[in-house]
Scaffold this motif. Structure first.
Motif, PDB file in Angstrom:
ATOM      1  N   THR A 169       3.108  12.664  14.818  1.00 55.27           N
ATOM      2  CA  THR A 169       2.955  11.798  13.722  1.00 55.27           C
ATOM      3  C   THR A 169       1.879  12.419  12.798  1.00 55.27           C
ATOM      4  OG1 THR A 169       3.412   9.841  15.290  1.00 55.27           O
ATOM      5  CG2 THR A 169       2.214   9.231  13.178  1.00 55.27           C
ATOM      6  N   MET A 170       2.410  12.184  11.645  1.00 59.38           N
ATOM      7  CA  MET A 170       1.450  12.902  10.440  1.00 59.38           C
ATOM      8  C   MET A 170       0.938  11.677   9.671  1.00 59.38           C
ATOM      9  SD  MET A 170       4.357  15.381   9.032  1.00 59.38           S
ATOM     10  CE  MET A 170       5.724  14.364   9.409  1.00 59.38           C
ATOM     11  N   ILE A 171      -0.271  11.830   9.252  1.00 60.02           N
ATOM     12  CA  ILE A 171      -1.089  10.671   8.581  1.00 60.02           C
ATOM     13  C   ILE A 171      -1.722  11.443   7.231  1.00 60.02           C
ATOM     14  CG2 ILE A 171      -3.013   9.254   8.567  1.00 60.02           C
ATOM     15  CD1 ILE A 171      -3.070   9.827  11.616  1.00 60.02           C
ATOM     16  N   PHE A 172      -1.516  10.748   6.139  1.00 63.67           N
ATOM     17  CA  PHE A 172      -2.023  11.073   4.965  1.00 63.67           C
ATOM     18  C   PHE A 172      -2.796   9.969   4.295  1.00 63.67           C
ATOM     19  CE2 PHE A 172       2.375  13.114   5.927  1.00 63.67           C
ATOM     20  CZ  PHE A 172       2.247  14.277   5.678  1.00 63.67           C
ATOM     21  N   TYR A 173      -3.590  10.352   3.352  1.00 62.63           N
ATOM     22  CA  TYR A 173      -4.304   9.236   2.218  1.00 62.63           C
ATOM     23  C   TYR A 173      -3.258   9.484   0.859  1.00 62.63           C
ATOM     24  CZ  TYR A 173      -8.163   8.441   5.297  1.00 62.63           C
ATOM     25  OH  TYR A 173      -8.934   8.138   6.333  1.00 62.63           O
ATOM     26  N   GLU A 174      -3.449   8.448   0.395  1.00 61.24           N
ATOM     27  CA  GLU A 174      -2.807   8.601  -1.029  1.00 61.24           C
ATOM     28  C   GLU A 174      -3.437   7.475  -1.863  1.00 61.24           C
ATOM     29  OE1 GLU A 174      -2.287  10.393  -3.497  1.00 61.24           O
ATOM     30  OE2 GLU A 174      -0.275  11.301  -2.692  1.00 61.24           O
ATOM     31  N   SER A 175      -3.382   7.942  -3.351  1.00 61.57           N
ATOM     32  CA  SER A 175      -3.832   6.762  -4.517  1.00 61.57           C
ATOM     33  C   SER A 175      -2.697   5.940  -4.807  1.00 61.57           C
ATOM     34  CB  SER A 175      -4.759   7.540  -5.345  1.00 61.57           C
ATOM     35  OG  SER A 175      -3.732   8.483  -5.967  1.00 61.57           O
ATOM     36  N   PRO A 176      -2.760   4.644  -5.463  1.00 63.17           N
ATOM     37  CA  PRO A 176      -1.452   3.835  -5.831  1.00 63.17           C
ATOM     38  C   PRO A 176      -0.712   4.807  -6.879  1.00 63.17           C
ATOM     39  CG  PRO A 176      -3.719   2.780  -5.804  1.00 63.17           C
ATOM     40  CD  PRO A 176      -4.113   4.249  -5.606  1.00 63.17           C
ATOM     41  N   HIS A 177      -1.328   5.308  -7.826  1.00 67.05           N
ATOM     42  CA  HIS A 177      -0.425   5.889  -8.729  1.00 67.05           C
ATOM     43  C   HIS A 177       0.307   7.003  -8.384  1.00 67.05           C
ATOM     44  CE1 HIS A 177      -3.967   8.409  -9.389  1.00 67.05           C
ATOM     45  NE2 HIS A 177      -3.310   9.287  -9.832  1.00 67.05           N
ATOM     46  N   ARG A 178       0.119   7.514  -7.318  1.00 67.44           N
ATOM     47  CA  ARG A 178       0.708   8.803  -6.691  1.00 67.44           C
ATOM     48  C   ARG A 178       1.681   8.226  -5.520  1.00 67.44           C
ATOM     49  NH1 ARG A 178      -3.855  11.917  -7.544  1.00 67.44           N
ATOM     50  NH2 ARG A 178      -3.803  13.523  -9.121  1.00 67.44           N
ATOM     51  N   LEU A 179       1.771   6.869  -5.159  1.00 68.94           N
ATOM     52  CA  LEU A 179       2.313   6.808  -3.814  1.00 68.94           C
ATOM     53  C   LEU A 179       3.960   6.905  -4.127  1.00 68.94           C
ATOM     54  CD1 LEU A 179       2.577   5.390  -0.893  1.00 68.94           C
ATOM     55  CD2 LEU A 179       2.582   3.167  -2.210  1.00 68.94           C
ATOM     56  N   LEU A 180       4.623   6.543  -4.998  1.00 71.15           N
ATOM     57  CA  LEU A 180       6.033   6.473  -5.025  1.00 71.15           C
ATOM     58  C   LEU A 180       6.348   7.891  -4.952  1.00 71.15           C
ATOM     59  CD1 LEU A 180       7.062   3.351  -7.093  1.00 71.15           C
ATOM     60  CD2 LEU A 180       7.891   3.992  -4.904  1.00 71.15           C
ATOM     61  N   LYS A 181       5.673   8.506  -6.077  1.00 72.11           N
ATOM     62  CA  LYS A 181       5.842  10.107  -6.101  1.00 72.11           C
ATOM     63  C   LYS A 181       5.830  10.978  -4.769  1.00 72.11           C
ATOM     64  CE  LYS A 181       4.453  14.547  -8.227  1.00 72.11           C
ATOM     65  NZ  LYS A 181       3.319  15.478  -8.899  1.00 72.11           N
ATOM     66  N   THR A 182       4.932  10.504  -3.973  1.00 73.12           N
ATOM     67  CA  THR A 182       4.577  11.324  -2.710  1.00 73.12           C
ATOM     68  C   THR A 182       5.766  10.864  -1.735  1.00 73.12           C
ATOM     69  OG1 THR A 182       2.309  11.548  -3.151  1.00 73.12           O
ATOM     70  CG2 THR A 182       3.107  11.280  -0.910  1.00 73.12           C
ATOM     71  N   LEU A 183       5.836   9.430  -1.567  1.00 68.07           N
ATOM     72  CA  LEU A 183       7.119   8.899  -0.895  1.00 68.07           C
ATOM     73  C   LEU A 183       8.404   9.483  -1.062  1.00 68.07           C
ATOM     74  CD1 LEU A 183       6.372   5.229  -0.596  1.00 68.07           C
ATOM     75  CD2 LEU A 183       6.147   6.868   1.250  1.00 68.07           C
ATOM     76  N   GLU A 184       8.925   9.845  -2.370  1.00 66.49           N
ATOM     77  CA  GLU A 184      10.014  10.676  -2.661  1.00 66.49           C
ATOM     78  C   GLU A 184      10.010  11.982  -2.024  1.00 66.49           C
ATOM     79  OE1 GLU A 184      12.849   9.443  -3.976  1.00 66.49           O
ATOM     80  OE2 GLU A 184      12.095   7.620  -5.253  1.00 66.49           O
TER      81      GLU A 184
END
Length: 221
Positions: free
Chosen positions: A153-168
């Motif tokens: 299982t992989m765990i990442f931190y992310e900021s709100p304005h990058r969330l959708l780009k990262t999920l894509e």
């Protein structure tokens, strides 16, 4: 002579431990990532100690001065804005230099965002890899390619304005049907964990105003 690493609440102020309060009351000085943010917590706890700034932009310049203070017999606590110091926050450099200088280091257990996010995700938690924040530009695609075969299982931190780009990007790398979860505002009033496939989570957040710090968990291959 000792450096204490003291975790602070990631949201709910009741998550500070009794031991953490006692250590913060006992030390000669406190190093804080943002003295304004930490000042709020310390006032809430009725703790009045010298508070000094220690963050990613000044740690290389200040670390030897801090070591000298410790070697002179002082006890110092390091705190970050939220969670455990040195986990995606400054701290590693100071700990390493303390070890080199034979200064005792003690890390208290306490709040950190990725553990409750992992446990609440429903994904396998027996083996996992903590990736923190991915590189923003240089090395990002290389890191994702390296993780494409990861079985834990992989765990990442992310900021709100990058969330959708990262999920894509995760959907492209791991496949849209890969199970995942996104936790936000952990321990706060509007805490939320969204579970599903990457495709389902993208659809959910595409319709939302995204606020708060985020932890993404992605099932391994």
């Amino acid at each position: 002579m000792k450096l204490y690493l003291v975790p602070t609440p990631i949201g709910n102020l009741e998550d500070i431990t009794l031991r953490a309060i006692n250590v913060l009351k006992s030390v000669d000085a406190i190093l804080a990532e943002d003295t304004r943010t930490s000042g709020v917590l310390l006032r809430h706890l009725a703790i009045s100690k010298p508070l000094h700034s220690y963050h990613i932009f000044n740690e290389h310049q200040t670390v030897q001065r801090i070591i000298a203070q410790l070697k002179s017999g002082k006890t110092i606590a390091l705190i970050s804005d939220a969670g455990t110091p040195a986990i995606s926050d400054p701290g590693f450099l100071l700990v390493r230099e303390c070890i080199k200088a034979d200064v005792p280091v003690e890390c208290l257990p306490g709040a950190t965002a990725f553990v409750p996010a992992l446990v609440a995700s429903g994904l396998p938690a027996d083996r996992f890899t903590f990736e923190g924040f991915l590189p923003h530009k240089k090395g990002r695609q290389t890191r994702l390619t390296e993780l494409s075969g990861e079985e834990r299982t992989m765990i990442f931190y992310e900021s709100p304005h990058r969330l959708l780009k990262t999920l894509e990007q995760f959907s492209q790398t791991f496949g849209p049907d890969r199970p995942a979860s996104v936790s936000r505002e952990l321990t706060k009033l509007y805490e939320e964990t969204v579970r599903g496939t990457l495709q389902e989570i993208i659809a959910y957040f595409a319709e939302k105003a995204i606020k708060g710090e985020l932890v993404i968990c992605v099932q391994g291959k």
